[in-house]
Design an enzyme around this catalytic site. Structure first.
Site, PDB file in Angstrom:
ATOM      1  N   GLY A 139       0.844  -1.195   0.000  1.00  0.00           N
ATOM      2  CA  GLY A 139       0.000   0.000   0.000  1.00  0.00           C
ATOM      3  C   GLY A 139       0.875   1.241   0.000  1.00  0.00           C
ATOM      4  O   GLY A 139       2.007   1.204   0.499  1.00  0.00           O
TER       5      GLY A 139
ATOM      6  N   GLN B 283       2.755   9.957   1.011  1.00  0.00           N
ATOM      7  CA  GLN B 283       4.069   9.306   1.046  1.00  0.00           C
ATOM      8  C   GLN B 283       4.887   9.612  -0.205  1.00  0.00           C
ATOM      9  O   GLN B 283       6.074   9.304  -0.258  1.00  0.00           O
ATOM     10  CB  GLN B 283       3.909   7.790   1.178  1.00  0.00           C
TER      11      GLN B 283
ATOM     12  N   CYS C  80       6.298   0.124   7.128  1.00  0.00           N
ATOM     13  CA  CYS C  80       5.852   1.258   6.322  1.00  0.00           C
ATOM     14  C   CYS C  80       6.958   1.680   5.373  1.00  0.00           C
ATOM     15  O   CYS C  80       8.127   1.727   5.762  1.00  0.00           O
ATOM     16  CB  CYS C  80       5.490   2.413   7.256  1.00  0.00           C
ATOM     17  N   LEU C  81       6.592   1.996   4.127  1.00  0.00           N
ATOM     18  CA  LEU C  81       7.599   2.384   3.133  1.00  0.00           C
ATOM     19  C   LEU C  81       8.246   3.723   3.476  1.00  0.00           C
ATOM     20  O   LEU C  81       9.304   4.043   2.945  1.00  0.00           O
ATOM     21  CB  LEU C  81       6.975   2.432   1.738  1.00  0.00           C
TER      22      LEU C  81
ATOM     23  N   HIS D 266      -4.203   1.334   7.695  1.00  0.00           N
ATOM     24  CA  HIS D 266      -2.851   1.911   7.758  1.00  0.00           C
ATOM     25  C   HIS D 266      -2.730   3.081   6.774  1.00  0.00           C
ATOM     26  O   HIS D 266      -2.216   4.147   7.121  1.00  0.00           O
ATOM     27  CB  HIS D 266      -1.829   0.799   7.447  1.00  0.00           C
ATOM     28  N   GLU D 267      -3.219   2.878   5.548  1.00  0.00           N
ATOM     29  CA  GLU D 267      -3.101   3.928   4.517  1.00  0.00           C
ATOM     30  C   GLU D 267      -4.002   5.124   4.835  1.00  0.00           C
ATOM     31  O   GLU D 267      -3.607   6.275   4.630  1.00  0.00           O
ATOM     32  CB  GLU D 267      -3.424   3.364   3.132  1.00  0.00           C
TER      33      GLU D 267
ATOM     34  N   HIS E 166      -2.368   7.378   7.173  1.00  0.00           N
ATOM     35  CA  HIS E 166      -1.393   8.266   6.513  1.00  0.00           C
ATOM     36  C   HIS E 166      -2.062   9.565   6.082  1.00  0.00           C
ATOM     37  O   HIS E 166      -1.511  10.653   6.270  1.00  0.00           O
ATOM     38  CB  HIS E 166      -0.809   7.597   5.259  1.00  0.00           C
TER      39      HIS E 166
END
Ligand code: CO
Length: 192
Positions: free
Chosen positions: A43, A48, A90-91, A132-133, A136
């Site tokens: 995701g 991000q 997380c990226l 999670h997204e 963000h």
């Protein structure tokens, strides 16, 4: 376009509702998938990649030729049920992992790139990814949702990210916070 790392200020930005989808935004979403797969993610939220828009891309399979790709615009979560603790990463915080407690099942509603409504009860990994997204988009990172003990455990790693960011800022490799916000406002004016 590239993935920004903690503590980049856009990760704390409360993203704006998308009112308009154009060809450029569709291209941006395609690029977001490329970046996500490249980084072995499942995701990726718009902030991000330094965009202040309420949208994210995901594919629970994590591979371009597997699973199903979704672009979710202006997502909303409701009717949370149950409670489950699972490890997340997380990226924007590569290498950092920790257990996060979240509702197990949720009702998820969003719009797709072609303006169709998506509404489904989700559970398992799919439910976790969208939560999670969506976090963000509200400027929340998974580490914010860890237990106090969990936060203590990842503190040295977060410190390292903060140190690195400060260093790059001082070396002029990154725009300062005012310049970042100015750019976000311009993008918002276009799509929101
Ligand atoms: Co993330």
């Amino acid at each position: 376009m590239k993935i920004v790392h903690y503590p980049h200020p856009t990760l704390r930005y409360n993203s704006a509702t998308v009112r308009q989808v154009d060809a450029e935004l569709k291209k941006i979403c395609a690029e977001m998938f490329d970046l996500m797969y490249e980084a072995n993610g499942i995701g990726l939220a718009a902030n991000q990649v330094d965009l202040p828009l309420r949208l994210f891309v995901c594919n629970v399979a994590g591979k371009p030729d597997e699973g199903e790709e979704f672009v979710f615009i202006n997502p909303v979560v409701s009717r949370p049920k149950g409670n489950e603790e699972k490890e997340e990463g997380c990226l924007s915080l590569p290498g950092v992992y920790g257990a996060v407690r979240r509702p197990e099942t949720i009702t998820f509603q969003a719009y797709t790139l072609d303006g169709q409504e998506f509404k489904q009860e989700l559970s398992g990994m799919f439910a976790r990814v969208v939560q999670h997204e969506l976090d963000h988009l509200n400027g929340v990172l998974f580490t914010d949702r860890m237990t106090e003990t969990g936060k203590l455990a990842v503190r040295p790693e977060l410190d390292e990210f903060e140190y690195d960011y400060e260093l790059r800022l001082r070396n002029g490799e990154l725009p300062d916070d005012d310049a970042v916000v100015q750019r976000l406002k311009e993008i918002e004016a276009k799509y929101c």
